[in-house]
Scaffold this active site. Structure first.
Site, PDB file in Angstrom:
ATOM      1  N   ASP A   1     -99.891 -15.731  21.998  1.00 25.57           N
ATOM      2  CA  ASP A   1     -98.501 -15.271  21.988  1.00 25.57           C
ATOM      3  C   ASP A   1     -97.907 -15.296  23.398  1.00 25.57           C
ATOM      4  O   ASP A   1     -98.618 -15.107  24.386  1.00 25.57           O
ATOM      5  CB  ASP A   1     -98.439 -13.850  21.408  1.00 25.57           C
ATOM      6  CG  ASP A   1     -97.020 -13.452  21.028  1.00 25.57           C
ATOM      7  OD1 ASP A   1     -96.169 -14.341  20.821  1.00 25.57           O
ATOM      8  OD2 ASP A   1     -96.757 -12.234  20.938  1.00 25.57           O
TER       9      ASP A   1
ATOM     10  N   ASN B   1     -93.235 -17.001  10.674  1.00 25.94           N
ATOM     11  CA  ASN B   1     -92.573 -17.815  11.708  1.00 25.94           C
ATOM     12  C   ASN B   1     -91.519 -18.782  11.153  1.00 25.94           C
ATOM     13  O   ASN B   1     -90.713 -19.326  11.915  1.00 25.94           O
ATOM     14  CB  ASN B   1     -93.595 -18.587  12.562  1.00 25.94           C
ATOM     15  CG  ASN B   1     -94.363 -17.705  13.536  1.00 25.94           C
ATOM     16  OD1 ASN B   1     -95.540 -17.931  13.799  1.00 25.94           O
ATOM     17  ND2 ASN B   1     -93.707 -16.690  14.095  1.00 25.94           N
ATOM     18  N   TRP B   2     -91.504 -18.980   9.824  1.00 21.11           N
ATOM     19  CA  TRP B   2     -90.444 -19.808   9.219  1.00 21.11           C
ATOM     20  C   TRP B   2     -89.068 -19.215   9.456  1.00 21.11           C
ATOM     21  O   TRP B   2     -88.055 -19.899   9.341  1.00 21.11           O
ATOM     22  CB  TRP B   2     -90.656 -19.950   7.709  1.00 21.11           C
ATOM     23  CG  TRP B   2     -91.910 -20.666   7.333  1.00 21.11           C
ATOM     24  CD1 TRP B   2     -93.051 -20.092   6.824  1.00 21.11           C
ATOM     25  CD2 TRP B   2     -92.178 -22.075   7.432  1.00 21.11           C
ATOM     26  NE1 TRP B   2     -94.003 -21.061   6.601  1.00 21.11           N
ATOM     27  CE2 TRP B   2     -93.497 -22.290   6.963  1.00 21.11           C
ATOM     28  CE3 TRP B   2     -91.444 -23.175   7.866  1.00 21.11           C
ATOM     29  CZ2 TRP B   2     -94.085 -23.551   6.920  1.00 21.11           C
ATOM     30  CZ3 TRP B   2     -92.037 -24.437   7.812  1.00 21.11           C
ATOM     31  CH2 TRP B   2     -93.333 -24.619   7.350  1.00 21.11           C
TER      32      TRP B   2
HETATM   33  C1  IPE Z   1     -97.840 -14.134  16.004  1.00 20.98           C
HETATM   34  O1  IPE Z   1     -96.907 -14.142  17.017  1.00 20.98           O
HETATM   35  C2  IPE Z   1     -97.979 -15.503  15.411  1.00 20.98           C
HETATM   36  C3  IPE Z   1     -98.525 -16.529  16.292  1.00 20.98           C
HETATM   37  C4  IPE Z   1     -98.923 -16.389  17.525  1.00 20.98           C
HETATM   38  C5  IPE Z   1     -98.660 -17.815  15.707  1.00 20.98           C
HETATM   39  P1  IPE Z   1     -95.381 -13.700  16.768  1.00 20.98           P
HETATM   40  O2  IPE Z   1     -94.693 -13.863  18.056  1.00 20.98           O
HETATM   41  O3  IPE Z   1     -94.835 -14.442  15.603  1.00 20.98           O
HETATM   42  O4  IPE Z   1     -95.558 -12.171  16.371  1.00 20.98           O
HETATM   43  P2  IPE Z   1     -94.482 -10.992  16.357  1.00 20.98           P
HETATM   44  O5  IPE Z   1     -93.308 -11.479  15.589  1.00 20.98           O
HETATM   45  O6  IPE Z   1     -94.136 -10.694  17.778  1.00 20.98           O
HETATM   46  O7  IPE Z   1     -95.185  -9.848  15.717  1.00 20.98           O
HETATM   47  C1  IPE Z   2     -96.403 -17.824  20.149  1.00 24.21           C
HETATM   48  O1  IPE Z   2     -95.450 -17.659  21.152  1.00 24.21           O
HETATM   49  C2  IPE Z   2     -96.321 -19.163  19.452  1.00 24.21           C
HETATM   50  C3  IPE Z   2     -95.851 -19.105  18.068  1.00 24.21           C
HETATM   51  C4  IPE Z   2     -95.549 -18.036  17.407  1.00 24.21           C
HETATM   52  C5  IPE Z   2     -95.730 -20.382  17.395  1.00 24.21           C
HETATM   53  P1  IPE Z   2     -93.999 -17.107  20.833  1.00 24.21           P
HETATM   54  O2  IPE Z   2     -93.119 -18.255  20.487  1.00 24.21           O
HETATM   55  O3  IPE Z   2     -94.060 -16.041  19.809  1.00 24.21           O
HETATM   56  O4  IPE Z   2     -93.575 -16.526  22.237  1.00 24.21           O
HETATM   57  P2  IPE Z   2     -92.757 -15.179  22.497  1.00 24.21           P
HETATM   58  O5  IPE Z   2     -93.506 -14.074  21.829  1.00 24.21           O
HETATM   59  O6  IPE Z   2     -91.390 -15.378  21.930  1.00 24.21           O
HETATM   60  O7  IPE Z   2     -92.760 -15.054  23.987  1.00 24.21           O
HETATM   61 MG    MG Z   3     -94.300 -14.023  19.969  1.00 25.67          MG
END
Ligand code: IPE
Ligand code: IPE
Ligand code: MG
Length: 245
Positions: free
Chosen positions: A13, A61-62
């Site tokens: 993340d 994430n969708w």
């Molecule tokens: C969790 O990260 C999913 C992945 C790293 C693929 P998110 O960034 O989606 O999680 P939340 O929304 O902060 O909980």
């Molecule tokens: C994790 O990084 C990757 C995915 C969820 C695909 P993020 O895209 O969630 O990065 P932040 O949390 O917005 O910094």
């Molecule tokens: Mg994130």
């Protein structure tokens, strides 16, 4: 190091925030994150870690902007295409967990190619969670159990924790010993809810593109210092360790 974890699970993340720090688009953060995965995979394989499971795309994430989602789909295709030979050379078996049938055809093709090509490899198991949700996994497991009971393949008296595990996507991999989340959030975000019951947790503020092999070693070193009691007392665990010696 002794007592290395057999299975490491990682929530990668912080890509978006990493990009924002440098006034770059979020996509640059995802792009930069690929390099980190490559280093982490190679390092784990070198340490002879049995399994590595990474969270690449959650079922939630969708909900991100369409542009970001489609960038990620293209990035997955490109990354798989460019990395699969190296993974294969390193004897790594790649597998995907999550609901894969909803992905664009190009990605499903790459997923199939990578899985089939590396299926017989005997080294580290590299599990990539895409369109994965822990609750979804458990719902599917429950549905499959019910269906098998109905068909008479299974008797309801056989349902126990081991059996439920067999109906999950990580049926044949030991539970993660060490969980790492980068990016500073201390939550599970629907990752491996069933399998993390007794996993040791390590959180770091480092954003995923900045996460290094040195910090991975630090997480592993923390892990080796922890006493895993699984509900017993510290004395019981120590006595058992002496018996084994
Ligand atoms: C969790 O990260 C999913 C992945 C790293 C693929 P998110 O960034 O989606 O999680 P939340 O929304 O902060 O909980
Ligand atoms: C994790 O990084 C990757 C995915 C969820 C695909 P993020 O895209 O969630 O990065 P932040 O949390 O917005 O910094
Ligand atoms: Mg994130």
């Amino acid at each position: 190091m002794s007592n290395l974890p057999e299975h490491i699970a990682i929530i990668m993340d912080g890509n978006g925030r990493w990009a924002r720090q440098s006034s770059l688009p979020r996509s640059s953060g995802h792009q930069a994150g690929v390099k980190t995965i490559r280093q982490v995979v190679e390092h784990c394989a070198r340490l002879r870690i049995g399994a590595l499971t990474v969270y690449a795309f959650s079922s939630e994430n969708w909900q991100r902007p369409e542009k970001e989602v489609s960038f990620l789909m293209e990035l997955f295709v490109r990354a798989l295409r460019s990395e699969v030979d190296k993974l294969h050379e390193n004897n790594i078996a790649v597998r995907f967990i999550g609901e894969l049938d909803v992905f664009p055809q190009a990605l499903r093709d790459e997923i199939r190619t990578a899985t089939e090509k590396t299926a017989d490899n005997t080294g580290m198991r590299f599990n990539i969670a895409v369109n994965y949700g822990g609750r979804r996994e458990m719902t599917r497991a429950l549905t499959a159990v019910c269906s098998d009971v109905q068909k008479g393949i299974l008797d309801s008296s056989e349902i126990d924790e081991q059996l439920i595990t067999r109906y999950t996507w990580l049926a044949d991999v030991p539970e993660p010993d060490l969980f790492i989340r980068t990016g500073g959030e201390q939550r599970l975000s629907n990752f491996l809810l069933w399998h993390l019951a007794y996993t040791e947790l390590f959180f770091t503020n480092t954003l995923w593109p900045d996460f290094s092999v040195a910090e991975l070693d630090e997480a592993i070193a923390h892990f080796t210092q922890r006493q895993r009691r699984f509900g017993q007392t510290g004395e019981q665990v120590e006595d058992k360790a002496h018996e084994i010696k």
